[in-house]
Design a protein around this motif. Sequence first.
Motif, PDB file in Angstrom:
ATOM      1  N   GLN A 118      70.218  37.115  18.010  1.00  0.00           N
ATOM      2  CA  GLN A 118      68.485  37.511  17.955  1.00  0.00           C
ATOM      3  C   GLN A 118      67.942  37.582  19.023  1.00  0.00           C
ATOM      4  O   GLN A 118      66.462  37.612  18.751  1.00  0.00           O
TER       5      GLN A 118
ATOM      6  N   ARG B  57      65.193  40.514  18.895  1.00  0.00           N
ATOM      7  CA  ARG B  57      64.398  40.539  17.697  1.00  0.00           C
ATOM      8  C   ARG B  57      63.603  39.589  18.196  1.00  0.00           C
ATOM      9  O   ARG B  57      62.137  40.269  17.455  1.00  0.00           O
TER      10      ARG B  57
ATOM     11  N   PRO C  99      60.662  36.561  12.101  1.00  0.00           N
ATOM     12  CA  PRO C  99      61.419  37.565  12.861  1.00  0.00           C
ATOM     13  C   PRO C  99      61.049  36.755  13.985  1.00  0.00           C
ATOM     14  O   PRO C  99      61.631  37.140  15.055  1.00  0.00           O
TER      15      PRO C  99
ATOM     16  N   ARG D 188      71.688  43.789   9.936  1.00  0.00           N
ATOM     17  CA  ARG D 188      69.983  44.653   9.709  1.00  0.00           C
ATOM     18  C   ARG D 188      68.498  44.281  10.256  1.00  0.00           C
ATOM     19  O   ARG D 188      68.050  44.743  10.761  1.00  0.00           O
ATOM     20  N   GLU D 189      68.629  42.883  10.530  1.00  0.00           N
ATOM     21  CA  GLU D 189      67.214  42.035  10.775  1.00  0.00           C
ATOM     22  C   GLU D 189      68.067  42.207  12.116  1.00  0.00           C
ATOM     23  O   GLU D 189      66.465  42.137  12.966  1.00  0.00           O
ATOM     24  N   ASN D 190      68.412  41.875  13.041  1.00  0.00           N
ATOM     25  CA  ASN D 190      68.542  41.847  14.706  1.00  0.00           C
ATOM     26  C   ASN D 190      68.887  43.773  15.327  1.00  0.00           C
ATOM     27  O   ASN D 190      69.237  43.572  16.579  1.00  0.00           O
TER      28      ASN D 190
ATOM     29  N   GLU E 246      72.965  41.431   6.512  1.00  0.00           N
ATOM     30  CA  GLU E 246      71.689  41.412   6.822  1.00  0.00           C
ATOM     31  C   GLU E 246      71.877  40.726   8.267  1.00  0.00           C
ATOM     32  O   GLU E 246      70.231  40.819   8.802  1.00  0.00           O
TER      33      GLU E 246
END
Length: 193
Positions: A142, A145, A63, A108-110, A105
Amino acid sequence: MLRTAGRAFVLLLIMTLITGIAYPLVVTGLDQLIFPHQANGSLLYKDGKPVGSALIGQDFTAPGYFHGRPSAAGKTGYDATSSGGSNLGPTNKTLLAEAGQRAAEVRRENGLAANAPVPSDLITASASGLDPDITPAAARIQVARVAKARNLSVAKVQTLVNRYTERRQFGFLGEPRVNVLRLNLALDALTGR
């Protein structure tokens, strides 16, 4: 006849020396003299050790790092010995399913909304499968994150992205881009990793 064959053989030897030995040596010498960084693979270093080339994408998944384009090179991706794309067309069901999964994905991750647009370079592989660059838009989504994972301000990380955004070559060739490895190395230098 024998005389003609002898002349042909001498000419073959001369041309082999010129084109097979002399010319490559001269070109290699000039490359090393004029463009040594590029002639030696555009290698990037961390703590005096080579960590990769600015010309070949790498797989960053933590991350605290910016993620590059997906790779279709090799069985697990990012295989520089197996450069190549997936060769799946824009209507291929496998490609559409993979792109949909990757987009979900990335969202979700960001921490993006379920319907937020995702830059195509974060969900599709390049033709080589080893593209080291992403668009500034792909880097921007990004930033939050990466900033959170590294305990940095969003403004500081965005400033770093801006600093590592390369403009169009000569002002009109190509598109603005961010080299992921260079950016991640700069982040490591900034946070002492």
